[in-house]
Design a protein around this motif. Structure first.
Motif, PDB file in Angstrom:
ATOM      1  N   GLU A 111      12.447   4.905  22.334  1.00 22.04           N
ATOM      2  CA  GLU A 111      13.169   5.809  23.131  1.00 22.04           C
ATOM      3  C   GLU A 111      13.376   7.209  22.493  1.00 22.04           C
ATOM      4  N   GLY A 112      12.800   7.332  21.171  1.00 23.72           N
ATOM      5  CA  GLY A 112      12.948   8.573  20.591  1.00 23.72           C
ATOM      6  C   GLY A 112      12.321   9.798  21.062  1.00 23.72           C
ATOM      7  N   GLN A 139      21.625   6.969  18.428  1.00 23.80           N
ATOM      8  CA  GLN A 139      20.799   6.251  18.568  1.00 23.80           C
ATOM      9  C   GLN A 139      20.219   5.586  16.847  1.00 23.80           C
ATOM     10  N   LEU A 162      15.712  10.894  16.595  1.00 23.30           N
ATOM     11  CA  LEU A 162      16.746  10.065  17.125  1.00 23.30           C
ATOM     12  C   LEU A 162      18.012  11.081  16.843  1.00 23.30           C
ATOM     13  N   ASP A 194      15.686   2.044  20.818  1.00 27.35           N
ATOM     14  CA  ASP A 194      16.323   3.282  20.509  1.00 27.35           C
ATOM     15  C   ASP A 194      15.276   4.008  19.654  1.00 27.35           C
ATOM     16  N   ARG A 213      22.780   2.825  16.184  1.00 26.21           N
ATOM     17  CA  ARG A 213      22.581   1.400  16.893  1.00 26.21           C
ATOM     18  C   ARG A 213      21.452   0.879  16.431  1.00 26.21           C
TER      19      ARG A 213
END
Length: 479
Positions: A439-440, A356, A352, A436, A359
């Motif tokens: 979506e890493g 990210q 990340l 997050d 968040r």
């Protein structure tokens, strides 16, 4: 000979080792089989997967052999596997699972990675023949191709495999039944896109279809979860017209049947035996580890640190809701670890950006996240809980919407432009609770060990336990 014949299919799915239902289910299957066969009608009994779940002591201690014994005793003829058999059992254990099965495992979309062959314990299809009716039986399981590949299997796209199998089988049988551990949405897709399947017996998503659902010429049936219901599909075949005249579905309540004494006694004996088997010492623990879902705990930090160590990451993260029972100082048994972490959840690592990560941590401390009820993706707890962390110190302000003010990663101020390697749990990559994380980049899953098996190795690490005593979340007064 009459112009028609009747086939009854009794089916279960997603029992998840909820063995308390099985003595009643066994009675239901036996009673109806005797009733219908006395009338000269045909009966099939099938299970659609996730019968075995390692959260139960009897399954865990025997690697599912109790499940196979129960299926044998109850008179099942055909089964397929679910993800709880397929990706929570190491390959060598799955290869041995059905050695004593008196039923046939039908599975058409899983193959040996090394050879491309169907597993030796399964067949890609089956044909069940009576004098006046010939039934083709197919099976498919949710593929999870990456996980299966890491375990030594090749999971192929179910639709393409089934399209080929139906085309090859259809000229030789009167009726085709698909045992589908693919989930209700996928069953609906198959019914729309796959010609030639008469009945889809579904599983995986735990839908309960009281009277089935018809899409085109296909009837979909599914019984829910935990063996509360037994499905019954009745099919009438017209031999002269060579077509299905009638197909209907209903559900029987398991609790309406008197439990079969012999099976109940067997399960009670196995409970005592397997509890004893799992009382072996897994690790000696130097401190008490208490559980609290709503706040930072040493145990949560220990779990996060264990994931960080296992995945060799810079940061470790795991939600406290995973921890379902405390562990006491001294001997910790395998049964204690099973009680604490019954989930079939495994480690993973993901990269990340600092942005990210910030968040993600900010989302994790919001009250709606901490208290959020979680279901599915292997989670056996109730709520998300507070996020346990390791390799981090986070300063935050409390309030209706808590706010992070500072983050340090291993003693250095977080750089929002930099990439960080995070060790966490595979559940977060699947349920997208934290976008997050999902979506890493450079995601790696670690199989076959589950969280409890990792703790069996890390709880003896005195340095890890000592470091976990230090708070990682530091609350500041609101400005």
């Amino acid at each position: 000979m009459a112009d028609t014949c009747t086939l009854h299919i009794l089916h279960t799915n997603d029992l998840h080792s909820h063995f308390g239902s099985m003595p009643s289910i066994a009675s239901c299957l036996r009673l109806h089989r005797e009733q219908w066969e006395a009338l000269g009608e045909h009966v099939l009994t099938v299970d659609i997967g996730d019968h075995a779940d390692r959260m139960d002591v009897k399954t865990e201690a025997t690697w599912g052999q109790v499940n196979v014994d129960v299926l044998n005793h109850s008179g099942y003829q055909y089964v397929t596997i679910g993800n709880n058999e397929g990706i929570t059992f190491p390959k060598e254990k799955l290869d041995a699972l059905y050695e004593k099965a008196s039923f046939t495992v039908v599975l058409g979309n899983l193959f040996e990675l090394a050879t491309g062959e169907v597993p030796h314990w399964a067949v890609s299809h089956a044909i069940h023949q009576w004098e006046d009716l010939c039934v083709g039986i197919l099976g498919a399981t949710a593929s999870f191709p990456l996980f299966y590949k890491m375990l030594g299997w090749e999971a192929r796209d179910p639709l393409e495999q089934l399209r080929q199998q139906v085309a090859a089988l259809r000229p030789h049988v009167d009726v085709i039944i698909l045992m589908s551990h693919l989930g209700y949405p996928e069953d609906c897709r198959l019914a729309r896109e796959l010609d030639g399947v008469d009945i889809i017996l579904g599983a995986h998503t735990h839908h309960q279809l009281e009277h089935g659902e018809r899409i085109g010429k296909t009837l979909i049936a599914q019984t829910g979860v935990l063996g509360k219901k037994v499905g019954h599909v009745r099919l009438v075949w017209d031999r002269q017209a060579k077509q299905v005249m009638e197909a209907s579905a209903e559900l029987f309540a398991s609790e309406a049947y008197l439990p079969e004494r012999e099976l109940a006694e067997y399960l009670a004996q196995k409970q005592l035996l397997t509890e004893e088997m799992l009382e072996q010492t897994a690790v000696q623990l130097a401190v008490d580890l208490d559980v609290s879902w709503m706040e930072e705990t040493v145990f949560g930090s220990v779990l996060a640190a264990s994931l960080r160590k296992w995945t060799k990451a810079e940061v470790g993260m795991a939600n406290n809701g995973l921890l379902l029972a405390p562990l006491s100082k001294g001997k910790v048994s395998y049964r204690d670890l099973l009680r604490c972490l019954p989930h079939p959840i495994k480690p993973c690592a993901v990269s990340l950006s600092g942005e990210q990560l910030w968040r993600l941590l900010a989302q994790s401390i919001q009250p709606e996240t901490v208290r959020r009820e979680l279901r599915g993706f292997g989670f056996r707890g109730k709520v998300t809980g507070w996020m346990g962390i390791d390799g981090l110190q986070v300063w935050y302000e409390e309030g209706e919407q808590p706010r992070i003010t500072r983050i340090e990663v291993n003693g250095e101020l977080l750089d929002k432009e930099r990439s960080y390697r995070v060790g966490t749990v595979d559940m977060f990559m699947l349920n997208r609770l934290f976008p997050d994380l999902a979506e890493g980049e450079h995601v790696r899953f670690y199989l076959p060990e589950m969280l409890r098996e990792i703790l069996a190795q890390t709880l003896g690490d005195a340095e890890l336990l000592a470091a976990a005593q230090k708070p990682r979340w530091l609350m500041m007064a609101s400005s």
